[in-house]
Design an enzyme around this catalytic site. Structure first.
Site, PDB file in Angstrom:
ATOM      1  N   ASP A  97       0.783  -1.241   0.000  1.00  0.00           N
ATOM      2  CA  ASP A  97       0.000   0.000   0.000  1.00  0.00           C
ATOM      3  C   ASP A  97       0.814   1.290   0.000  1.00  0.00           C
ATOM      4  O   ASP A  97       0.247   2.382  -0.105  1.00  0.00           O
ATOM      5  CB  ASP A  97      -0.987  -0.001   1.171  1.00  0.00           C
ATOM      6  CG  ASP A  97      -0.313  -0.256   2.532  1.00  0.00           C
ATOM      7  OD1 ASP A  97       0.843   0.168   2.701  1.00  0.00           O
ATOM      8  OD2 ASP A  97      -0.958  -0.871   3.403  1.00  0.00           O
ATOM      9  N   HIS A 112       6.560  -7.969  -1.037  1.00  0.00           N
ATOM     10  CA  HIS A 112       5.562  -8.499  -1.984  1.00  0.00           C
ATOM     11  C   HIS A 112       5.262  -7.499  -3.102  1.00  0.00           C
ATOM     12  O   HIS A 112       4.166  -7.510  -3.665  1.00  0.00           O
ATOM     13  CB  HIS A 112       4.280  -8.892  -1.238  1.00  0.00           C
ATOM     14  CG  HIS A 112       4.457 -10.093  -0.349  1.00  0.00           C
ATOM     15  ND1 HIS A 112       3.621 -10.392   0.701  1.00  0.00           N
ATOM     16  CD2 HIS A 112       5.399 -11.078  -0.366  1.00  0.00           C
ATOM     17  CE1 HIS A 112       4.049 -11.513   1.285  1.00  0.00           C
ATOM     18  NE2 HIS A 112       5.115 -11.937   0.659  1.00  0.00           N
ATOM     19  N   SER A 182       0.427 -12.095  10.621  1.00  0.00           N
ATOM     20  CA  SER A 182       0.101 -13.402  11.189  1.00  0.00           C
ATOM     21  C   SER A 182       1.307 -14.337  11.102  1.00  0.00           C
ATOM     22  O   SER A 182       1.283 -15.425  11.682  1.00  0.00           O
ATOM     23  CB  SER A 182      -1.100 -14.012  10.460  1.00  0.00           C
ATOM     24  OG  SER A 182      -0.839 -14.084   9.076  1.00  0.00           O
TER      25      SER A 182
END
Ligand code: APR
Length: 240
Positions: A97, A112, A182
């Site tokens: 983002d 990523h 996570s």
């Protein structure tokens, strides 16, 4: 705070959790993208190549609208402040983002890839996402080729330079902050393991425990990234 105050080579590994308060949904858990979509159907490179219009319609266009509007929150701003204080060297982010850069961090490794740019699958030309006209899907380059996000789909390699630099940073940091991830997606999730093996203190910031908790991380500070970062930054500023 006792571990962070003397740190000079700290590195943060961040995930979707840090951007939730900026209005970007996470992938796993309640309200997560993968609750609504099967990632292998919607975020795999083979699906994109088979049916780019569908992936644009279901995933990319929505994400574009959400990310276009998103602004850094206190979690991102706190990490930028840690850099200004000379404590944090780099951010390794799984997020696409661009909010760490917007908050002011100057060394951000986009593990990523990024959503800020689209890339033509034919001529490789890059175009800023905000310039892409998504009224017809899939959007196309001036050469006629289909545009794809410059981000990593499932089934694709991590950009080698990002992987190599992240491993390098992880093995040389004194503290690794693991914020809002996570820690289940590899190879990003092995960066804290490299850090720990190399002698760093690994601190997690997350409302929930992860597979790293109590095994790799020295401790977990439970809470939202923004709240915890505000507390950390205030404590460090008082100490100076
Ligand atoms: N602050 C910090 N952490 C939070 C917050 C918050 N306000 N809210 C939730 N979290 C935590 C959750 O407890 C969870 O551990 O953020 C984590 C989000 O996990 P994921 O959705 O799995 O996101 P992430 O770890 O970034 O996923 C890794 O998976 O699908 C891929 O490519 C995608 O980069 C992504 C990768």
């Amino acid at each position: 705070m006792n571990d962070l105050a003397p740190a000079r080579q700290a590195v943060a590994l961040t995930g979707a959790g840090i951007s939730i308060d900026s209005g970007i949904p996470p992938f796993r858990g309640k309200g997560g993208l993968w609750e609504r979509f099967d990632p292998m159907e919607i975020a795999h490179i083979d699906s994109f190549m088979r049916n780019p219009a569908m992936v644009w319609k279901v995933l990319v266009k929505d994400l574009k609208d959400i990310i276009d509007r998103a602004r850094p929150n206190d979690g991102h701003k706190g990490l930028a402040r840690l850099e200004q204080l000379g404590i944090l060297k780099s951010v390794i982010t799984q997020n696409i983002d661009g909010l760490h850069q917007m908050a002011g961090n100057t060394d951000v490794i986009e593990f990523h890839g990024t959503f800020a740019w689209q890339r033509c699958i034919q001529c490789e030309r890059r175009i800023e996402t905000s310039w892409v006209d998504a009224s017809e899907l899939p959007p196309r380059c001036t050469c006629g080729g289909i545009l794809r996000p410059d981000a990593v789909f499932f089934g694709e390699m991590i950009p080698p330079a990002a992987l190599w630099r992240s491993q390098e940073m992880a093995s040389h940091c004194d503290v690794m902050l693991v914020v809002g991830t996570s820690a289940v997606v590899q190879p990003a999730a092995s960066m804290p393991i490299i850090a720990r093996q190399s002698g760093a203190v690994v601190i997690e910031i997350n409302p929930e425990p992860t597979p790293l908790t109590g095994v790799i991380s020295s401790y977990l500070i439970r809470g939202k990234a923004g709240d915890v970062m505000n507390r950390i930054v205030s404590a460090l500023e008082i100490k100076r």
